[in-house]
Design a protein around this motif. Sequence first.
Motif, PDB file in Angstrom:
ATOM      1  N   SER A  26       0.840  -1.210   0.000  1.00 46.48           N
ATOM      2  CA  SER A  26       0.000   0.000   0.000  1.00 46.48           C
ATOM      3  C   SER A  26       0.875   1.260   0.000  1.00 46.48           C
ATOM      4  CB  SER A  26      -0.935   0.000   1.205  1.00 46.48           C
ATOM      5  OG  SER A  26      -0.223   0.177   2.404  1.00 46.48           O
ATOM      6  N   TRP A  28       3.834   1.513  -1.496  1.00 47.53           N
ATOM      7  CA  TRP A  28       4.328   1.653  -2.871  1.00 47.53           C
ATOM      8  C   TRP A  28       3.255   2.205  -3.793  1.00 47.53           C
ATOM      9  CZ3 TRP A  28       8.996   2.161  -4.405  1.00 47.53           C
ATOM     10  CH2 TRP A  28      10.043   1.493  -3.775  1.00 47.53           C
ATOM     11  N   MET A  29       2.009   1.814  -3.555  1.00 43.26           N
ATOM     12  CA  MET A  29       0.902   2.287  -4.400  1.00 43.26           C
ATOM     13  C   MET A  29       0.434   3.679  -4.007  1.00 43.26           C
ATOM     14  SD  MET A  29      -1.358  -1.173  -4.984  1.00 43.26           S
ATOM     15  CE  MET A  29      -2.106  -1.019  -3.397  1.00 43.26           C
ATOM     16  N   ARG A  30       1.008   4.213  -2.932  1.00 44.08           N
ATOM     17  CA  ARG A  30       0.602   5.520  -2.408  1.00 44.08           C
ATOM     18  C   ARG A  30      -0.890   5.551  -2.093  1.00 44.08           C
ATOM     19  NH1 ARG A  30       5.339   8.662  -1.722  1.00 44.08           N
ATOM     20  NH2 ARG A  30       6.814   7.852  -3.236  1.00 44.08           N
ATOM     21  N   SER A  31      -1.340   4.428  -1.568  1.00 46.98           N
ATOM     22  CA  SER A  31      -2.750   4.287  -1.205  1.00 46.98           C
ATOM     23  C   SER A  31      -3.087   5.206  -0.038  1.00 46.98           C
ATOM     24  CB  SER A  31      -3.035   2.831  -0.808  1.00 46.98           C
ATOM     25  OG  SER A  31      -4.305   2.718  -0.234  1.00 46.98           O
ATOM     26  N   PRO A  32      -4.275   5.808  -0.067  1.00 48.74           N
ATOM     27  CA  PRO A  32      -4.689   6.622   1.079  1.00 48.74           C
ATOM     28  C   PRO A  32      -4.884   5.774   2.343  1.00 48.74           C
ATOM     29  CG  PRO A  32      -6.410   6.576  -0.604  1.00 48.74           C
ATOM     30  CD  PRO A  32      -5.231   5.854  -1.156  1.00 48.74           C
ATOM     31  N   ARG A  33      -4.980   4.477   2.192  1.00 50.19           N
ATOM     32  CA  ARG A  33      -5.152   3.571   3.336  1.00 50.19           C
ATOM     33  C   ARG A  33      -3.820   3.026   3.859  1.00 50.19           C
ATOM     34  NH1 ARG A  33     -10.744   1.530   3.644  1.00 50.19           N
ATOM     35  NH2 ARG A  33      -9.815   0.282   5.290  1.00 50.19           N
ATOM     36  N   ALA A  34      -2.722   3.505   3.316  1.00 50.23           N
ATOM     37  CA  ALA A  34      -1.406   2.996   3.716  1.00 50.23           C
ATOM     38  C   ALA A  34      -1.181   3.158   5.217  1.00 50.23           C
ATOM     39  CB  ALA A  34      -0.299   3.687   2.929  1.00 50.23           C
TER      40      ALA A  34
END
Length: 101
Positions: A26, A28-34
Motif C-alpha cells: 500500500s 508503494w501504491m501511495r494508497s490513502p489507506r497505507a
Amino acid sequence: MEYAGVQLRTGHLLRVHGYLNMAILSMWMRSPRADVLMGMAEASARGRGPGGSDEELLERVRALILESREYFAEDDFPPAIGRMRVAQDLTSLGIIRLAGE
C-alpha cells in the motif's frame, strides 16, 4: 510439546509478515489507506509474542514500524519504506530460523 511451540511461533511471525507485506504494497501504491495498513502491521507485532527467543526480534520489528510510520507521516518515503522492508526481512529470517528448530 516443543514442536507445537515452534508451530505457534512460526504462525505468529507469518501473521506479522503478512501485515507487513500488505502495508509495504500500500505504501508503494501511495494508497490513502497505507497509514491504516501500517497501523495494522504495528498492532500485529504489539504485546508479547507466543514466547521463545522471538521477543527480541519483535521489539526490533516494533521499533522499525514506529520509525517507518513517523517518516511516512512526514512524507519521507525512502526511509519509511526502508524500515518496513528491514522489519519484513527480520520476520522472514525469524521464520527461516524457526524452520530449522
